[in-house]
Design a protein around this motif. Structure first.
Motif, PDB file in Angstrom:
ATOM      1  N   GLY A 290       0.804  -1.210   0.000  1.00 39.25           N
ATOM      2  CA  GLY A 290       0.000   0.000   0.000  1.00 39.25           C
ATOM      3  C   GLY A 290       0.834   1.256   0.000  1.00 39.25           C
ATOM      4  O   GLY A 290       0.561   2.215  -0.736  1.00 39.25           O
ATOM      5  N   ALA A 291       1.891   1.269   0.827  1.00 38.19           N
ATOM      6  CA  ALA A 291       2.745   2.454   0.909  1.00 38.19           C
ATOM      7  C   ALA A 291       3.528   2.665  -0.380  1.00 38.19           C
ATOM      8  O   ALA A 291       3.642   3.793  -0.876  1.00 38.19           O
ATOM      9  CB  ALA A 291       3.701   2.319   2.093  1.00 38.19           C
ATOM     10  N   VAL A 292       4.047   1.593  -0.962  1.00 38.62           N
ATOM     11  CA  VAL A 292       4.936   1.716  -2.120  1.00 38.62           C
ATOM     12  C   VAL A 292       4.169   2.114  -3.378  1.00 38.62           C
ATOM     13  O   VAL A 292       4.572   3.036  -4.103  1.00 38.62           O
ATOM     14  CB  VAL A 292       5.695   0.386  -2.355  1.00 38.62           C
ATOM     15  CG1 VAL A 292       6.414   0.410  -3.686  1.00 38.62           C
ATOM     16  CG2 VAL A 292       6.678   0.149  -1.222  1.00 38.62           C
ATOM     17  N   VAL A 293       3.062   1.428  -3.667  1.00 40.04           N
ATOM     18  CA  VAL A 293       2.304   1.742  -4.875  1.00 40.04           C
ATOM     19  C   VAL A 293       1.763   3.172  -4.808  1.00 40.04           C
ATOM     20  O   VAL A 293       1.845   3.936  -5.774  1.00 40.04           O
ATOM     21  CB  VAL A 293       1.149   0.732  -5.076  1.00 40.04           C
ATOM     22  CG1 VAL A 293       0.255   1.154  -6.230  1.00 40.04           C
ATOM     23  CG2 VAL A 293       1.716  -0.663  -5.329  1.00 40.04           C
ATOM     24  N   GLY A 294       1.225   3.543  -3.649  1.00 40.14           N
ATOM     25  CA  GLY A 294       0.753   4.913  -3.488  1.00 40.14           C
ATOM     26  C   GLY A 294       1.867   5.926  -3.618  1.00 40.14           C
ATOM     27  O   GLY A 294       1.701   6.987  -4.242  1.00 40.14           O
TER      28      GLY A 294
END
Length: 475
Positions: A290-294
């Motif tokens: 979630g953190a990386v893609v966002g």
């Protein structure tokens, strides 16, 4: 005595799958690179692709969604198929399908043909990705070089995400949009030719009937959840379509659980979740996804919409992040072998949160070298540690018979986390941007404020992951 000899032979079997396991790892990582690359390389080429095939904005979003939905939805099934019918066999089938679908995508004459090719690409990736990670686990047992192997794996995966932004711009500008698909063909053929020579044949473990209803419900359930997260970007959290897809996804996953509990040959044996490392590791991988893609999505918008960079320059500004990620993924495995994967993961996520907060504090007229280079390097190094340690934690103490299932779980967690994280963080950025006056005289400042909020949201996800990883260190 016979039982002891059999057990010893089984323990030695993974190392004997290849006489050159590091070269085999390189080829497997190359295939994983294609999977990650193909999820990001399309973004930069969308305007050119839409003009070439006459696709409007709504259909353009489906060029990405058509890949993501079958990929995320079929990962669990792909992992279990690899366990049942052979990891090398399923991996090669996935690579073959990926090559054919990439060729068809590059030759597409219209939108429907391209969307169908993208769907086959996603389904093929769902076969090869968990099979490839399972083969890595067999080549490198937990006490024999696995940390270093996962370091290479994590570096390649991170490089694929960043390389997609850069290569998408270069290939589209110099050759055309079809080149972003054609590049997969020669690389895929190399993988297809090398793996049979490097890895021994599979031993089929079971010819029992596949849990068909379990496969259908888990696939449709994950697809519905990923689709609901995708619809958030277009219609919002409270739209009937988003809520309907989300409810359908939850209901299907509940039905899947009931089916598995009563199936004599379950697709997913829930006993794997008795392994605490698998359960907590997948929770953390979901948050990292979630953190990386966002982060990558918002960072690209920040560079172009606030700082005025073009697509090519936006890709170049992410090279320091990629280099830091590769360096950390290569350096951290020896440390992880000494202190453990969970402490390494917790520390990496705390550093990641710090880098994201630093990035959020950048001024509206930020200079890349003065204000953005430092935090992006910190973020890249932290991601290198998080990718490696998170994957290691999620597959600890998994038997070879369940290696495909564990690999499918890791990939599924990352995909669902990425879809949900992108929806939440982009909604957060949009909401704050609108409240600060989007479309007015201070539009650039409003956009910058929204992107900063998204960075802080990603930092929150990283800190939550660090807490879970810290809990995993408790006996």
């Amino acid at each position: 005595m016979t039982t002891l000899m059999a057990t010893a032979a089984e323990a030695a079997a993974p190392a004997e799958r290849s006489r050159n396991r590091w070269l085999a790892l390189t080829i497997l990582a190359l295939a994983q690179f294609l999977v990650v690359l193909d999820a990001s390389i399309v973004n930069i080429a969308l305007p050119s692709l839409g003009a070439g095939l006459g696709l409007d904005h709504n259909l353009l979003t489906w060029v990405i969604t058509a890949y993501v939905l079958p990929f995320g939805g079929l990962l669990m099934l792909g992992g279990r198929l690899a366990d049942r019918y052979g990891h090398r066999r399923v991996f090669l089938a996935g690579v073959s399908g990926f090559i054919v679908a990439s060729l068809a995508a590059g030759l597409s004459l219209n939108g429907p043909m391209l969307l169908m090719a993208r769907a086959v690409q996603g389904a093929s990736a769902a076969l090869l990705a968990p099979a490839a990670l399972a083969l890595l686990m067999q080549l490198f047992p937990a006490t024999d070089g696995r940390a270093k192997a996962l370091g290479i794996w994590g570096a390649v995966a991170g490089l694929g995400s960043v390389a997609g932004v850069l290569l998408g711009g270069v290939l589209t500008a110099s050759i055309g949009w079809s080149a972003i698909f054609f590049i997969n063909v020669p690389v895929g053929l190399l993988v297809l030719a090398a793996i049979p020579a490097l890895l021994s044949r599979d031993v089929v473990r079971s010819r029992a009937r596949l849990d068909l209803w379990g496969a259908i419900t888990i696939t449709l359930g994950v697809v519905a959840l990923v689709a609901a997260a995708s619809m958030v970007l277009e219609a919002g959290f409270l739209s009937p379509v988003t809520l309907g897809l989300g409810a359908a996804g939850v209901a299907l996953l509940g039905l899947f659980a009931v089916i598995e509990l009563h199936s004599p040959e379950p697709l997913v044996s829930f006993s794997i979740f008795a392994n605490r490392s698998v359960t907590l590791g997948n929770l953390v991988v979901l948050l990292i996804g979630g953190a990386v893609v966002g982060l990558f999505f918002v960072l690209s918008l920040h560079m172009q919409n606030v700082l005025g960079y073009d697509a090519m320059l936006t890709g170049l500004t992410q090279l320091p992040l990629a280099l830091a990620l590769i360096a950390a993924a290569g350096v951290l495995p020896p440390l992880m072998a000494k202190v453990g994967s969970a402490p390494t993961l917790a520390a990496s996520l705390v550093v990641l949160a710090g880098g994201l907060v630093w990035l959020a504090l950048a001024p509206v007229d930020a200079d890349f070298v003065l204000h953005l280079l430092g935090p992006t390097i910190i973020i890249g190094a932290a991601l290198g540690g998080a990718f490696v340690a998170g994957t290691e934690l999620a597959v600890q103490r998994v038997t070879e018979a369940d290696s495909g299932l564990a690999s499918g779980l890791v990939n599924t967690s990352q995909q669902i986390g990425g879809a949900l994280g992108l929806a939440v963080l982009f909604t957060l950025a949009t909401t704050l941007t609108n409240s600060l006056g989007a479309g007015g005289a201070n539009e650039i400042a409003a956009l910058a404020g929204g992107y900063s909020a998204a960075y802080l949201g990603a930092a929150g996800l990283a800190l939550l992951g660090a807490l879970i990883a810290a809990f995993a260190t408790r006996k």
